[in-house]
Design a protein around this motif. Sequence first.
Motif, PDB file in Angstrom:
ATOM      1  N   MET A 171       0.853  -1.205   0.000  1.00 58.11           N
ATOM      2  CA  MET A 171       0.000   0.000   0.000  1.00 58.11           C
ATOM      3  C   MET A 171       0.888   1.254   0.000  1.00 58.11           C
ATOM      4  O   MET A 171       0.611   2.214  -0.729  1.00 58.11           O
ATOM      5  CB  MET A 171      -0.904  -0.023   1.233  1.00 58.11           C
ATOM      6  CG  MET A 171      -1.980   1.035   1.230  1.00 58.11           C
ATOM      7  SD  MET A 171      -3.346   0.618   0.105  1.00 58.11           S
ATOM      8  CE  MET A 171      -4.530   1.886   0.586  1.00 58.11           C
ATOM      9  N   VAL A 172       1.930   1.224   0.818  1.00 63.07           N
ATOM     10  CA  VAL A 172       2.853   2.375   0.859  1.00 63.07           C
ATOM     11  C   VAL A 172       3.517   2.555  -0.500  1.00 63.07           C
ATOM     12  O   VAL A 172       3.656   3.673  -1.002  1.00 63.07           O
ATOM     13  CB  VAL A 172       3.909   2.193   1.979  1.00 63.07           C
ATOM     14  CG1 VAL A 172       4.986   3.265   1.893  1.00 63.07           C
ATOM     15  CG2 VAL A 172       3.245   2.210   3.356  1.00 63.07           C
ATOM     16  N   GLU A 173       3.895   1.443  -1.116  1.00 65.13           N
ATOM     17  CA  GLU A 173       4.546   1.541  -2.425  1.00 65.13           C
ATOM     18  C   GLU A 173       3.571   2.051  -3.491  1.00 65.13           C
ATOM     19  O   GLU A 173       3.919   2.898  -4.313  1.00 65.13           O
ATOM     20  CB  GLU A 173       5.137   0.182  -2.834  1.00 65.13           C
ATOM     21  CG  GLU A 173       6.417  -0.110  -2.065  1.00 65.13           C
ATOM     22  CD  GLU A 173       6.898  -1.555  -2.196  1.00 65.13           C
ATOM     23  OE1 GLU A 173       6.153  -2.393  -2.765  1.00 65.13           O
ATOM     24  OE2 GLU A 173       8.013  -1.837  -1.719  1.00 65.13           O
ATOM     25  N   ASP A 174       2.337   1.563  -3.459  1.00 59.27           N
ATOM     26  CA  ASP A 174       1.340   2.001  -4.445  1.00 59.27           C
ATOM     27  C   ASP A 174       1.042   3.493  -4.322  1.00 59.27           C
ATOM     28  O   ASP A 174       0.923   4.186  -5.329  1.00 59.27           O
ATOM     29  CB  ASP A 174       0.013   1.267  -4.233  1.00 59.27           C
ATOM     30  CG  ASP A 174       0.041  -0.176  -4.709  1.00 59.27           C
ATOM     31  OD1 ASP A 174       1.076  -0.618  -5.236  1.00 59.27           O
ATOM     32  OD2 ASP A 174      -0.994  -0.862  -4.539  1.00 59.27           O
ATOM     33  N   TRP A 175       0.891   3.946  -3.081  1.00 58.41           N
ATOM     34  CA  TRP A 175       0.353   5.292  -2.882  1.00 58.41           C
ATOM     35  C   TRP A 175       1.353   6.287  -2.345  1.00 58.41           C
ATOM     36  O   TRP A 175       1.052   7.480  -2.237  1.00 58.41           O
ATOM     37  CB  TRP A 175      -0.881   5.234  -1.953  1.00 58.41           C
ATOM     38  CG  TRP A 175      -2.031   4.569  -2.640  1.00 58.41           C
ATOM     39  CD1 TRP A 175      -2.483   3.300  -2.457  1.00 58.41           C
ATOM     40  CD2 TRP A 175      -2.838   5.124  -3.678  1.00 58.41           C
ATOM     41  NE1 TRP A 175      -3.519   3.032  -3.298  1.00 58.41           N
ATOM     42  CE2 TRP A 175      -3.759   4.143  -4.058  1.00 58.41           C
ATOM     43  CE3 TRP A 175      -2.867   6.372  -4.322  1.00 58.41           C
ATOM     44  CZ2 TRP A 175      -4.704   4.351  -5.067  1.00 58.41           C
ATOM     45  CZ3 TRP A 175      -3.816   6.584  -5.311  1.00 58.41           C
ATOM     46  CH2 TRP A 175      -4.712   5.588  -5.673  1.00 58.41           C
ATOM     47  N   GLN A 176       2.566   5.832  -2.009  1.00 54.75           N
ATOM     48  CA  GLN A 176       3.640   6.763  -1.628  1.00 54.75           C
ATOM     49  C   GLN A 176       3.216   7.732  -0.523  1.00 54.75           C
ATOM     50  O   GLN A 176       3.002   8.923  -0.753  1.00 54.75           O
ATOM     51  CB  GLN A 176       4.121   7.553  -2.862  1.00 54.75           C
ATOM     52  CG  GLN A 176       4.707   6.667  -3.946  1.00 54.75           C
ATOM     53  CD  GLN A 176       6.050   6.071  -3.546  1.00 54.75           C
ATOM     54  OE1 GLN A 176       6.945   6.778  -3.104  1.00 54.75           O
ATOM     55  NE2 GLN A 176       6.188   4.751  -3.640  1.00 54.75           N
ATOM     56  N   PHE A 177       3.078   7.187   0.681  1.00 60.53           N
ATOM     57  CA  PHE A 177       2.749   8.060   1.814  1.00 60.53           C
ATOM     58  C   PHE A 177       3.692   7.766   2.974  1.00 60.53           C
ATOM     59  O   PHE A 177       4.322   6.703   3.029  1.00 60.53           O
ATOM     60  CB  PHE A 177       1.278   7.886   2.227  1.00 60.53           C
ATOM     61  CG  PHE A 177       0.847   6.462   2.490  1.00 60.53           C
ATOM     62  CD1 PHE A 177       0.954   5.909   3.759  1.00 60.53           C
ATOM     63  CD2 PHE A 177       0.340   5.682   1.455  1.00 60.53           C
ATOM     64  CE1 PHE A 177       0.552   4.592   3.995  1.00 60.53           C
ATOM     65  CE2 PHE A 177      -0.062   4.368   1.689  1.00 60.53           C
ATOM     66  CZ  PHE A 177       0.046   3.822   2.956  1.00 60.53           C
ATOM     67  N   GLY A 178       3.803   8.719   3.889  1.00 59.34           N
ATOM     68  CA  GLY A 178       4.690   8.573   5.032  1.00 59.34           C
ATOM     69  C   GLY A 178       4.100   7.641   6.080  1.00 59.34           C
ATOM     70  O   GLY A 178       2.894   7.394   6.093  1.00 59.34           O
ATOM     71  N   TRP A 179       4.959   7.123   6.951  1.00 65.75           N
ATOM     72  CA  TRP A 179       4.476   6.216   8.004  1.00 65.75           C
ATOM     73  C   TRP A 179       5.275   6.387   9.284  1.00 65.75           C
ATOM     74  O   TRP A 179       6.420   6.830   9.290  1.00 65.75           O
ATOM     75  CB  TRP A 179       4.507   4.762   7.532  1.00 65.75           C
ATOM     76  CG  TRP A 179       5.804   4.303   6.923  1.00 65.75           C
ATOM     77  CD1 TRP A 179       6.098   4.240   5.582  1.00 65.75           C
ATOM     78  CD2 TRP A 179       6.982   3.840   7.614  1.00 65.75           C
ATOM     79  NE1 TRP A 179       7.373   3.772   5.406  1.00 65.75           N
ATOM     80  CE2 TRP A 179       7.939   3.520   6.631  1.00 65.75           C
ATOM     81  CE3 TRP A 179       7.329   3.667   8.956  1.00 65.75           C
ATOM     82  CZ2 TRP A 179       9.216   3.039   6.948  1.00 65.75           C
ATOM     83  CZ3 TRP A 179       8.599   3.193   9.273  1.00 65.75           C
ATOM     84  CH2 TRP A 179       9.522   2.883   8.269  1.00 65.75           C
TER      85      TRP A 179
END
Length: 423
Positions: free
Chosen positions: A368-376
């Motif tokens: 999901m992070v890779e698909d949508w490029q968001f911070g965590w």
Amino acid sequence: MLFRHFASGLLLGHIAAAIPYLVERQDSSILPLSTKGRDILNRNGELFHYVSTNWPGHQEAMIPEGLQHASVEDIVSWFPKLGLNSVRLCFAIEMIDDIYSNNPNQTLEKSVINALGETNGTIVLNQILEHNSQFTKETTRLQVWDAVANELARQGIILHLDNHVSKAFWCCGENDGNGWFGEQYFDVEKWIRGWSYIAKHAKENWPTFSSVGLRNELRSATGAEPYDWYTWYVHMTAAADAVHESDPDALIFFSGLSYDTYIDPIPLGKTLNGTAGTSTEGKSAVFVPDDFAFKDKIVLEIHKYDFENTQDDCETFKSKWYQKGFQALDASNPDTKYLFPMVLSEWGFIQNGTYWNQTTYNKCLIEMVEDWQFGWQHWELSGSFYLQTRPGRTPRTIQGLEEFWGLLSYNWSAVRSPITVEK
Ligand SMILES: *[C@@H]1O[C@H](CO)[C@@H](O)[C@H](O)[C@H]1NC(C)=O
Ligand SMILES: *[C@@H]1O[C@H](CO)[C@@H](O)[C@H](O)[C@H]1NC(C)=O
Ligand SMILES: *[C@@H]1O[C@H](CO)[C@@H](O)[C@H](O)[C@H]1NC(C)=O
Ligand SMILES: *[C@@H]1O[C@H](CO)[C@@H](O)[C@H](O)[C@H]1NC(C)=O
Ligand SMILES: *[C@@H]1O[C@H](CO)[C@@H](O)[C@H](O)[C@H]1NC(C)=O
Ligand SMILES: *[C@@H]1O[C@H](CO)[C@@H](O)[C@H](O)[C@H]1NC(C)=O
């Protein structure tokens, strides 16, 4: 799924700029951060992604955890060693209430002894002073926070400040007093006053202070104001105004409802309704970014844990989760009314070397992070706590409780599960 297709297209444009995931040393010259559409940009107009873990400082002693086991300097050094560029530091409004009331119990000595009792408190106080010779028993909580903030800056770590609770103890239980506006401990005026104070203090004293999380994991509660999006709107925007007035540079994270598991009404531009039969009956508002002085500072935050031990395949996992607010990142979704950056401000699981692979959660969350490029912001760093009070558990309070979800070992001297961190 359709959105996956869009996502891949979107990803291409972001790949080159996604390199910050391999973290470089940050410093105050990249601040302030601001937002543009779905992205967080640094001062130079480059993409910035939070890559963090949480460091709690909101429990009874009201100082960051771990100082009886290691120095501030050694704890902070884990962030760059783990490849993180930032920290989500959690605080309690009670700490600020004590400043306003000039409470004499704000010294390190009183804080630790009031939390742990005379005998164990004295032992732990001495351990803190042994590891941290810059402190004395007269050092105040806020001075401890200042020392932490300055060390974070020295080691190139961006500081995100999260208001975790009002009354200082473990978060978050059902009806624990901290969950919703007007609940037993959640005095809205004190909360906003607390933000005015600490945002100003942070701006003036903490070199890498970048952003705030207005409130952790809002949830329904009895004996509180009506639990609805209208009430959310009224109080969250008032607190955001207070932060923005104290520090016009800070990003402001807005969390959703039900333990911050969904926030889709905001990017979808839905009418935020009151509740029939209560004081908010018939009232409504719409969260329109252009209405606010802080319009280019708004970030949405969301939490995701694995309480259902998911075995969903990743397409299913991601499409279900997308509906909870990721429309904010998706310019190609016709239902998206406003784009905002999103940050996954809590996720995590037991660091025991096998759990990462026992469900599909870890794998799908990374996708999901890779698909949508968001911070965590992972939950969490602590190997153990000074103490933890959890209403509803027996025993209610445990001193020196081990945190099996923590990245560090019990005494904060090593990584608990290197294989888990790697995977
Ligand atoms: C300070 O702590 C003591 C216990 O050590 C407590 O009895 C007292 O009420 C506290 N004072 C305030 C102002 O909270
Ligand atoms: C004090 O510390 C000891 C040793 O760590 C522990 O066994 C005991 O339960 C603690 N006391 C309280 C009141 O928690
Ligand atoms: C508020 O009420 C309107 C009208 O019933 C509805 O369309 C909208 O979805 C509601 N908003 C939320 C956030 O549920
Ligand atoms: C890790 O934790 C999970 C969930 O509690 C459990 O099923 C698993 O057996 C644990 N692994 C080890 C090595 O203890
Ligand atoms: C766990 O790892 C094994 C082998 O590395 C793999 O075949 C399996 O699909 C993984 N399970 C999950 C839930 O990811
Ligand atoms: C921390 O714990 C480990 C293993 O439990 C031990 O080897 C090490 O000496 C301890 N470190 C400190 C600083 O106490």
